[in-house]
Scaffold this motif. Structure first.
Motif, PDB file in Angstrom:
ATOM      1  N   LYS A   7       0.829  -1.204   0.000  1.00 54.34           N
ATOM      2  CA  LYS A   7       0.000   0.000   0.000  1.00 54.34           C
ATOM      3  C   LYS A   7       0.864   1.255   0.000  1.00 54.34           C
ATOM      4  CE  LYS A   7      -3.623   2.343   2.639  1.00 54.34           C
ATOM      5  NZ  LYS A   7      -4.479   2.286   3.859  1.00 54.34           N
ATOM      6  N   LEU A   8       1.925   1.251   0.804  1.00 54.04           N
ATOM      7  CA  LEU A   8       2.834   2.388   0.862  1.00 54.04           C
ATOM      8  C   LEU A   8       3.514   2.608  -0.483  1.00 54.04           C
ATOM      9  CD1 LEU A   8       4.307   4.568   2.521  1.00 54.04           C
ATOM     10  CD2 LEU A   8       5.983   2.805   3.144  1.00 54.04           C
ATOM     11  N   PHE A   9       3.884   1.524  -1.154  1.00 53.86           N
ATOM     12  CA  PHE A   9       4.538   1.606  -2.462  1.00 53.86           C
ATOM     13  C   PHE A   9       3.646   2.323  -3.464  1.00 53.86           C
ATOM     14  CE2 PHE A   9       5.251   0.002  -6.722  1.00 53.86           C
ATOM     15  CZ  PHE A   9       6.628   0.036  -6.864  1.00 53.86           C
ATOM     16  N   LEU A  41       1.785   7.111  -6.689  1.00 56.79           N
ATOM     17  CA  LEU A  41       0.745   8.034  -7.140  1.00 56.79           C
ATOM     18  C   LEU A  41       1.072   9.475  -6.748  1.00 56.79           C
ATOM     19  CD1 LEU A  41      -2.463   5.933  -6.351  1.00 56.79           C
ATOM     20  CD2 LEU A  41      -1.459   6.392  -8.588  1.00 56.79           C
ATOM     21  N   ARG A  42       1.629   9.650  -5.560  1.00 58.35           N
ATOM     22  CA  ARG A  42       2.014  10.999  -5.130  1.00 58.35           C
ATOM     23  C   ARG A  42       3.143  11.546  -5.996  1.00 58.35           C
ATOM     24  NH1 ARG A  42       2.043   9.644   1.382  1.00 58.35           N
ATOM     25  NH2 ARG A  42      -0.241   9.604   1.645  1.00 58.35           N
ATOM     26  N   LEU A  43       4.073  10.691  -6.367  1.00 59.29           N
ATOM     27  CA  LEU A  43       5.157  11.129  -7.244  1.00 59.29           C
ATOM     28  C   LEU A  43       4.617  11.561  -8.603  1.00 59.29           C
ATOM     29  CD1 LEU A  43       7.812   8.388  -6.411  1.00 59.29           C
ATOM     30  CD2 LEU A  43       8.083  10.831  -6.025  1.00 59.29           C
ATOM     31  N   VAL A  63      10.112   6.675 -10.558  1.00 57.32           N
ATOM     32  CA  VAL A  63      10.575   5.362 -10.124  1.00 57.32           C
ATOM     33  C   VAL A  63      11.717   5.435  -9.114  1.00 57.32           C
ATOM     34  CG1 VAL A  63      11.548   3.164 -10.939  1.00 57.32           C
ATOM     35  CG2 VAL A  63       9.826   4.347 -12.298  1.00 57.32           C
ATOM     36  N   GLY A  64      12.523   6.496  -9.169  1.00 54.14           N
ATOM     37  CA  GLY A  64      13.718   6.576  -8.337  1.00 54.14           C
ATOM     38  C   GLY A  64      13.501   6.276  -6.866  1.00 54.14           C
ATOM     39  N   PRO A  65      12.584   6.981  -6.188  1.00 46.91           N
ATOM     40  CA  PRO A  65      12.402   6.732  -4.751  1.00 46.91           C
ATOM     41  C   PRO A  65      11.913   5.320  -4.424  1.00 46.91           C
ATOM     42  CG  PRO A  65      11.539   8.890  -5.351  1.00 46.91           C
ATOM     43  CD  PRO A  65      11.864   8.187  -6.636  1.00 46.91           C
ATOM     44  N   VAL A  66      10.898   4.829  -5.157  1.00 51.93           N
ATOM     45  CA  VAL A  66      10.324   3.519  -4.813  1.00 51.93           C
ATOM     46  C   VAL A  66      11.210   2.364  -5.281  1.00 51.93           C
ATOM     47  CG1 VAL A  66       7.965   4.385  -4.782  1.00 51.93           C
ATOM     48  CG2 VAL A  66       8.922   3.536  -6.926  1.00 51.93           C
ATOM     49  N   PHE A  67      12.173   2.642  -6.164  1.00 51.70           N
ATOM     50  CA  PHE A  67      13.093   1.586  -6.607  1.00 51.70           C
ATOM     51  C   PHE A  67      13.958   1.084  -5.455  1.00 51.70           C
ATOM     52  CE2 PHE A  67      16.919   0.053  -8.961  1.00 51.70           C
ATOM     53  CZ  PHE A  67      16.286  -0.926  -9.699  1.00 51.70           C
ATOM     54  N   GLN A  68      14.057   1.899  -4.388  1.00 49.56           N
ATOM     55  CA  GLN A  68      14.832   1.490  -3.223  1.00 49.56           C
ATOM     56  C   GLN A  68      14.211   0.294  -2.513  1.00 49.56           C
ATOM     57  OE1 GLN A  68      17.711   3.107  -2.823  1.00 49.56           O
ATOM     58  NE2 GLN A  68      17.108   4.364  -4.562  1.00 49.56           N
ATOM     59  N   GLY A 119      10.580   4.426 -20.855  1.00 54.78           N
ATOM     60  CA  GLY A 119       9.969   3.107 -20.914  1.00 54.78           C
ATOM     61  C   GLY A 119      10.610   2.120 -19.972  1.00 54.78           C
ATOM     62  N   TYR A 120      11.917   2.182 -19.868  1.00 50.16           N
ATOM     63  CA  TYR A 120      12.653   1.273 -18.971  1.00 50.16           C
ATOM     64  C   TYR A 120      12.238   1.499 -17.520  1.00 50.16           C
ATOM     65  CZ  TYR A 120      16.644   0.320 -15.919  1.00 50.16           C
ATOM     66  OH  TYR A 120      17.442  -0.059 -14.869  1.00 50.16           O
ATOM     67  N   ASN A 121      12.130   2.759 -17.109  1.00 44.57           N
ATOM     68  CA  ASN A 121      11.746   3.049 -15.735  1.00 44.57           C
ATOM     69  C   ASN A 121      10.314   2.632 -15.443  1.00 44.57           C
ATOM     70  OD1 ASN A 121      13.788   4.742 -13.953  1.00 44.57           O
ATOM     71  ND2 ASN A 121      14.100   5.397 -16.063  1.00 44.57           N
ATOM     72  N   LEU A 122       9.417   2.827 -16.377  1.00 52.09           N
ATOM     73  CA  LEU A 122       8.039   2.431 -16.138  1.00 52.09           C
ATOM     74  C   LEU A 122       7.896   0.915 -16.032  1.00 52.09           C
ATOM     75  CD1 LEU A 122       5.776   4.780 -18.280  1.00 52.09           C
ATOM     76  CD2 LEU A 122       6.414   4.957 -15.894  1.00 52.09           C
ATOM     77  N   CYS A 123       8.729   0.186 -16.770  1.00 53.94           N
ATOM     78  CA  CYS A 123       8.668  -1.280 -16.722  1.00 53.94           C
ATOM     79  C   CYS A 123       9.257  -1.843 -15.422  1.00 53.94           C
ATOM     80  CB  CYS A 123       9.419  -1.874 -17.910  1.00 53.94           C
ATOM     81  SG  CYS A 123       8.609  -1.593 -19.500  1.00 53.94           S
ATOM     82  N   LEU A 124      10.009  -1.028 -14.694  1.00 52.85           N
ATOM     83  CA  LEU A 124      10.590  -1.492 -13.438  1.00 52.85           C
ATOM     84  C   LEU A 124       9.498  -1.768 -12.399  1.00 52.85           C
ATOM     85  CD1 LEU A 124      13.727   0.805 -13.075  1.00 52.85           C
ATOM     86  CD2 LEU A 124      13.602  -1.522 -13.921  1.00 52.85           C
TER      87      LEU A 124
END
Length: 248
Positions: free
Chosen positions: A133-135, A140-142, A189-194, A243-248
């Protein structure tokens, strides 16, 4: 910053020396601050527990180091490759556009990443079911926070460069428009990729960053072989990163 600026009078070699000196100075300050404390973190732990922790988290140096190197190439490699394929002027224009677009976003992205990592770490320890849920809430906020500023910066980029810089820098404004998809993808994607590192999935991080490295390499290899123009190359690179970031 001041050290690097002072050393810049020595040219490219001076910039390298300034970077090394500034890093050494920062590290020395952290070491002095740690010694001023009554007890350092290492002194409060027996050697056995330190060795156990080192074995438990060995995946970080084994995989994260190479994953970080791949990610750095995705971010910094285009500057070097554009200079090699075209000329240093194009590389300079790209660097100016990239910094003008990404600089303001990094301020928000860094703060959001710190908050997300803290909350996600707590969720993993106490309520693992809350992580999903946090993810999605953070994602969505990003999206809500990033779309308007990025599109706005890209839209006014050509006007800003035309007003404040010479005519030779006007192409940087065009590059800002082309780089908008890449900036948006990295911001989303940067923050949640962690999350992968928090879950100790360093192998996945390395594989995904390696995929990004391969994609960027292929884009610039095709640019050199097919003789694409600089705007075409930057646009395709930006589309790949998005596209690469969205597919992550």
């Amino acid at each position: 910053v001041y050290i690097q600026t002072a050393c810049s009078v020595l040219g490219h070699f001076g910039l390298l020396i300034g970077d090394l000196v500034s890093r050494f100075a920062a590290g020395s300050m952290h070491l002095l601050m740690a010694r001023r404390k009554k007890q350092s973190p290492l002194e409060s732990r027996p050697l056995g527990s330190i060795a156990t922790a080192a074995r438990k988290y060995r995946r970080f140096p084994m995989y994260s180091t190479w994953a970080t190197a791949c990610n750095q190439f995705v971010d910094s490699g285009p500057l070097l490759l554009l200079g090699a394929i075209f000329n240093p002027a194009i590389a300079g224009i790209f660097a100016m556009a990239h910094r003008a677009l990404m600089g303001p976003l990094l301020v928000f992205s860094t703060s959001i990443t710190q908050v997300y990592v803290a909350e996600a770490s707590q969720a993993i320890r106490e309520e693992p079911q809350r992580l999903k849920k946090l993810f999605w809430q953070t994602s969505l906020r990003l999206a809500a926070l990033g779309i308007v500023p990025i599109l706005s910066l890209a839209a006014v980029g050509p006007t800003i460069f035309a007003l404040f810089f010479d005519a030779q820098w006007q192409q940087a404004g065009q590059f800002m428009i082309l780089l908008a998809p890449a900036a948006l993808g990295q911001f989303l994607v940067g923050p949640v990729f962690q999350t992968l590192d928090l879950l100790q999935k360093q192998k996945w991080t390395l594989c995904l960053n390696g995929l990004g490295l391969c994609g960027v390499s292929l884009v610039f290899y095709a640019a050199s072989q097919l003789q694409w123009s600089a705007p075409t190359t930057v646009g395709i690179y930006s589309s790949w990163v998005f596209g690469y970031n969205l597919c992550l």
